[in-house]
Design a protein around this motif. Structure first.
Motif, PDB file in Angstrom:
ATOM      1  N   GLY A 175       4.145  10.365  -7.141  1.00 38.72           N
ATOM      2  CA  GLY A 175       5.291  10.686  -7.994  1.00 38.72           C
ATOM      3  C   GLY A 175       6.637  10.497  -7.315  1.00 38.72           C
ATOM      4  O   GLY A 175       7.651  11.016  -7.774  1.00 38.72           O
ATOM      5  N   HIS A 176       6.668   9.751  -6.240  1.00 40.86           N
ATOM      6  CA  HIS A 176       7.920   9.543  -5.511  1.00 40.86           C
ATOM      7  C   HIS A 176       8.596   8.266  -6.001  1.00 40.86           C
ATOM      8  O   HIS A 176       7.932   7.324  -6.423  1.00 40.86           O
ATOM      9  CB  HIS A 176       7.644   9.479  -4.009  1.00 40.86           C
ATOM     10  CG  HIS A 176       6.924  10.694  -3.502  1.00 40.86           C
ATOM     11  ND1 HIS A 176       6.196  10.720  -2.344  1.00 40.86           N
ATOM     12  CD2 HIS A 176       6.817  11.944  -4.036  1.00 40.86           C
ATOM     13  CE1 HIS A 176       5.672  11.928  -2.173  1.00 40.86           C
ATOM     14  NE2 HIS A 176       6.033  12.680  -3.185  1.00 40.86           N
ATOM     15  N   ILE A 177       9.921   8.233  -5.896  1.00 40.78           N
ATOM     16  CA  ILE A 177      10.684   7.163  -6.547  1.00 40.78           C
ATOM     17  C   ILE A 177      11.380   6.292  -5.512  1.00 40.78           C
ATOM     18  O   ILE A 177      12.097   6.799  -4.633  1.00 40.78           O
ATOM     19  CB  ILE A 177      11.714   7.786  -7.511  1.00 40.78           C
ATOM     20  CG1 ILE A 177      10.974   8.650  -8.545  1.00 40.78           C
ATOM     21  CG2 ILE A 177      12.522   6.710  -8.212  1.00 40.78           C
ATOM     22  CD1 ILE A 177      11.879   9.560  -9.322  1.00 40.78           C
ATOM     23  N   ALA A 178      11.192   4.976  -5.661  1.00 43.18           N
ATOM     24  CA  ALA A 178      11.740   4.035  -4.674  1.00 43.18           C
ATOM     25  C   ALA A 178      13.219   3.752  -4.922  1.00 43.18           C
ATOM     26  O   ALA A 178      13.648   3.582  -6.065  1.00 43.18           O
ATOM     27  CB  ALA A 178      10.954   2.732  -4.720  1.00 43.18           C
ATOM     28  N   ILE A 179      13.978   3.716  -3.845  1.00 43.22           N
ATOM     29  CA  ILE A 179      15.368   3.260  -3.887  1.00 43.22           C
ATOM     30  C   ILE A 179      15.564   2.339  -2.683  1.00 43.22           C
ATOM     31  O   ILE A 179      14.632   2.126  -1.904  1.00 43.22           O
ATOM     32  CB  ILE A 179      16.387   4.431  -3.809  1.00 43.22           C
ATOM     33  CG1 ILE A 179      16.186   5.251  -2.521  1.00 43.22           C
ATOM     34  CG2 ILE A 179      16.289   5.314  -5.032  1.00 43.22           C
ATOM     35  CD1 ILE A 179      17.258   6.289  -2.266  1.00 43.22           C
ATOM     36  N   GLN A 180      16.760   1.812  -2.530  1.00 42.92           N
ATOM     37  CA  GLN A 180      17.076   1.051  -1.329  1.00 42.92           C
ATOM     38  C   GLN A 180      18.487   1.432  -0.900  1.00 42.92           C
ATOM     39  O   GLN A 180      19.436   1.320  -1.678  1.00 42.92           O
ATOM     40  CB  GLN A 180      17.011  -0.457  -1.621  1.00 42.92           C
ATOM     41  CG  GLN A 180      17.152  -1.307  -0.391  1.00 42.92           C
ATOM     42  CD  GLN A 180      15.829  -1.528   0.356  1.00 42.92           C
ATOM     43  OE1 GLN A 180      15.231  -2.562   0.275  1.00 42.92           O
ATOM     44  NE2 GLN A 180      15.382  -0.527   1.080  1.00 42.92           N
ATOM     45  N   LEU A 217      12.588  16.363  -6.922  1.00 37.57           N
ATOM     46  CA  LEU A 217      12.910  14.948  -6.820  1.00 37.57           C
ATOM     47  C   LEU A 217      12.581  14.463  -5.408  1.00 37.57           C
ATOM     48  O   LEU A 217      12.959  15.122  -4.430  1.00 37.57           O
ATOM     49  CB  LEU A 217      14.407  14.752  -7.092  1.00 37.57           C
ATOM     50  CG  LEU A 217      14.924  13.314  -7.006  1.00 37.57           C
ATOM     51  CD1 LEU A 217      14.339  12.441  -8.117  1.00 37.57           C
ATOM     52  CD2 LEU A 217      16.460  13.291  -7.095  1.00 37.57           C
ATOM     53  N   THR A 218      11.854  13.366  -5.337  1.00 39.32           N
ATOM     54  CA  THR A 218      11.629  12.736  -4.025  1.00 39.32           C
ATOM     55  C   THR A 218      11.998  11.264  -4.121  1.00 39.32           C
ATOM     56  O   THR A 218      11.463  10.526  -4.954  1.00 39.32           O
ATOM     57  CB  THR A 218      10.158  12.875  -3.574  1.00 39.32           C
ATOM     58  OG1 THR A 218       9.871  14.258  -3.345  1.00 39.32           O
ATOM     59  CG2 THR A 218       9.922  12.122  -2.256  1.00 39.32           C
ATOM     60  N   LEU A 219      12.964  10.871  -3.318  1.00 38.33           N
ATOM     61  CA  LEU A 219      13.405   9.479  -3.253  1.00 38.33           C
ATOM     62  C   LEU A 219      12.943   8.895  -1.925  1.00 38.33           C
ATOM     63  O   LEU A 219      12.967   9.597  -0.904  1.00 38.33           O
ATOM     64  CB  LEU A 219      14.933   9.405  -3.335  1.00 38.33           C
ATOM     65  CG  LEU A 219      15.562  10.003  -4.598  1.00 38.33           C
ATOM     66  CD1 LEU A 219      17.086   9.991  -4.494  1.00 38.33           C
ATOM     67  CD2 LEU A 219      15.108   9.247  -5.849  1.00 38.33           C
ATOM     68  N   ILE A 266       0.847  -1.199   0.000  1.00 37.68           N
ATOM     69  CA  ILE A 266       0.000   0.000   0.000  1.00 37.68           C
ATOM     70  C   ILE A 266       0.879   1.245   0.000  1.00 37.68           C
ATOM     71  O   ILE A 266       0.643   2.209  -0.740  1.00 37.68           O
ATOM     72  CB  ILE A 266      -0.945  -0.009   1.223  1.00 37.68           C
ATOM     73  CG1 ILE A 266      -1.979  -1.128   1.074  1.00 37.68           C
ATOM     74  CG2 ILE A 266      -1.639   1.352   1.390  1.00 37.68           C
ATOM     75  CD1 ILE A 266      -2.901  -1.308   2.281  1.00 37.68           C
ATOM     76  N   VAL A 267       1.924   1.227   0.819  1.00 36.69           N
ATOM     77  CA  VAL A 267       2.830   2.382   0.874  1.00 36.69           C
ATOM     78  C   VAL A 267       3.448   2.624  -0.500  1.00 36.69           C
ATOM     79  O   VAL A 267       3.444   3.751  -1.009  1.00 36.69           O
ATOM     80  CB  VAL A 267       3.930   2.174   1.946  1.00 36.69           C
ATOM     81  CG1 VAL A 267       5.000   3.237   1.826  1.00 36.69           C
ATOM     82  CG2 VAL A 267       3.327   2.174   3.343  1.00 36.69           C
ATOM     83  N   HIS A 268       3.936   1.557  -1.131  1.00 37.07           N
ATOM     84  CA  HIS A 268       4.545   1.724  -2.462  1.00 37.07           C
ATOM     85  C   HIS A 268       3.540   2.288  -3.466  1.00 37.07           C
ATOM     86  O   HIS A 268       3.861   3.180  -4.250  1.00 37.07           O
ATOM     87  CB  HIS A 268       5.064   0.381  -2.981  1.00 37.07           C
ATOM     88  CG  HIS A 268       6.416   0.002  -2.450  1.00 37.07           C
ATOM     89  ND1 HIS A 268       7.544   0.791  -2.645  1.00 37.07           N
ATOM     90  CD2 HIS A 268       6.839  -1.071  -1.755  1.00 37.07           C
ATOM     91  CE1 HIS A 268       8.593   0.193  -2.076  1.00 37.07           C
ATOM     92  NE2 HIS A 268       8.190  -0.928  -1.519  1.00 37.07           N
TER      93      HIS A 268
END
Ligand code: P5A
Length: 465
Positions: free
Chosen positions: A65-70, A130-132, A56-58
């Motif tokens: 418009g936020h971008i997932a990283i690890q 940009l939001t990571l 749900i969070v993803h």
């Protein structure tokens, strides 16, 4: 899943170490097992709910418009020395040395590391906004870990970081996060109220915490009861629309709602007396705007439109993903166990076979099981050779919102029983109708809680990265 093939180590007795109901039920339902103080293993049922929350969070982050990283959990102390936080952070930070005698730490948060990624790769204002974000385990050596996953030492956090050219843009990112968080919590069946709070070691002046009201909450909160009437619901949000996000932010944060850290008795007195509430809440998230607190000392600048380098405006935004499971259970349980909201339930429906080994009952259960599986739902079929009472108790404890009960007597009349965990109401219907009803409940845009369970909720979160 067939229960005979699953690993569901439920406990009959109440564990003595659990002081609050969510901790007790998580242990009893075999969701977690303590490894050491404030550190837990996630057993299959708990892990499944954790993955649902992550999903749900993803999804909601992708929408905004936020971008997932690890990022790694082990970090070098050097970066934290650049920001000045290595010395400031105190004993909550777990510090270590590697074999070369270099200082390492287990990440309690990741402002420094993400700022380092940014400064290494972004140099122009044209690459903004940009939001990571990531969903990653954090470690805080809490002085008093307690209440199970509520205040752990190791816990799962969604942490997001925005990079913007101006303060105005960064405040839009703040509002965007507020809106997306409200949607996120509502999909989990929770009402989380944004409250003005204190920024602590993260820094900055603008910050809101999201609180779920609960007697067992660790924070004391003061609010105007009218805030509890506001909902996001299914309204359409254009996350690029600054005015729209700002309007939602104002709608949700104008009425008085503060934690004890920022409580102002004089202002609170202006709330009509009958609407003044003093209560307790569970903090399930926090958003911050802190401007150039990290970008300036760490040299995270971009070339502005006039060609001059300017430090970027930043904020960070966190959701306590593992804590949320405790909060959901605190908000949704009864004396028999957990009651999962449809949006986060580990299995969509339980199937209880009242007479395992009976040809008709076994056959009907198999048919229902296969029919539900075929439409992408996950039933949990209790196919153990146990007495009915024990099966019902297990189902009630683990809290699946719907149960189909199948027995030889009902089948003689062509019916099974569909029971709502929340209301306890049972309705007899044909097996086909029971499957149809469950399918409807979980179909997209059906209304009620189920509207949140979109088909994509059944997919792996990898689809959304
Ligand atoms: C925001 C993201 C931060 O760390 N930096 C990155 C900012 N904020 S926070 O408020 O400190 O933490 C975010 C959320 O994490 C949950 N949380 C915890 N959950 C379980 N056990 C803990 N010990 C714990 N500490 C924080 C909270 O939900 C908090 O809002």
């Amino acid at each position: 899943m067939r229960l005979t093939r699953y690993f569901l180590p439920v406990l009959k007795e109440n564990p003595s170490e659990a002081q609050i109901v969510s901790h007790r039920l998580m242990l009893r339902a075999g969701m977690i097992k303590q490894a050491s103080a404030g550190i837990y293993s996630w057993l299959p049922l708990g892990f499944k709910v954790l993955r649902k929350l992550e999903n749900i969070v993803h999804q909601e982050q992708a929408r905004a418009g936020h971008i997932a990283i690890q990022m790694p959990v082990m970090q070098s102390a050097d970066l934290w020395r650049e920001s000045g936080r290595y010395d400031d952070y105190g004993q909550e930070m777990l510090r270590m040395k590697d074999r070369h005698d270099r200082d390492l730490l287990f990440t309690p948060t990741a402002e420094e590391l993400v700022t380092d990624i940014f400064r290494g790769h972004v140099s122009s204002y044209k690459d903004l906004p940009l939001t990571l974000y990531q969903i990653q385990w954090k470690f805080r050596d809490e002085i008093r870990p307690r209440f199970g996953v509520m205040r752990g030492r190791e816990f799962l956090m969604k942490d997001g970081y925005n990079f913007d050219l101006t303060k105005e843009d960064a405040l839009h990112a703040y509002n965007r996060h507020l809106v997306s968080y409200l949607r996120t919590y509502e999909r989990m069946g929770l009402q989380a109220i944004p409250m003005r709070a204190d920024s602590g070691p993260i820094g900055g002046d603008d910050t809101h915490e999201f609180l779920v009201l609960a007697e067992t909450g660790e924070s004391e909160v003061f609010y105007d009861s009218a805030v509890t009437d506001i909902r996001m619901g299914e309204r359409d949000i254009d996350y690029d629309d600054k005015a729209q996000c700002q309007a939602v932010m104002e709608e949700f944060t104008t009425l008085y709602a503060r934690t004890d850290e920022t409580h102002d008795a004089a202002l609170f007195d202006q709330v009509p007396e009958e609407r003044r509430r003093v209560a307790r809440g569970i903090e399930v998230g926090q958003i911050f705007y802190f401007g150039t607190k990290y970008s300036e000392p760490m040299g995270a600048t971009v070339q502005g439109p006039d060609g001059k380098p300017v430090p970027v405006h930043m904020g960070s935004h966190g959701i306590g993903v593992s804590r949320l499971i405790g909060a959901i259970i605190e908000a949704s349980h009864d004396e028999n166990g957990i009651i999962w909201p449809e949006g986060v339930t580990p299995f969509h429906c339980g199937i209880v076979n009242l007479k395992q080994g009976d040809e008709a009952a076994d056959g009907a259960c198999e048919t229902i099981y296969k029919a539900l599986t075929a439409i992408g739902l996950e039933p949990l079929y209790d196919d153990r050779k146990e007495r009915a009472g024990g099966k019902f108790a297990t189902m009630d404890l683990i809290g699946l919102p719907w149960r189909i009960t199948v027995g030889p007597r009902g089948l003689k009349n062509g019916v099974v029983e569909l029971t709502s965990r929340r209301t306890g109401e049972s309705v007899e219907m044909t097996p086909e109708d029971a499957v149809k009803k469950i399918a409807e409940i979980y179909a997209p845009h059906h209304g009620g809680a189920a509207q949140h369970v979109e088909p994509m909720a059944n997919r792996s979160f990898h689809t959304w990265i």
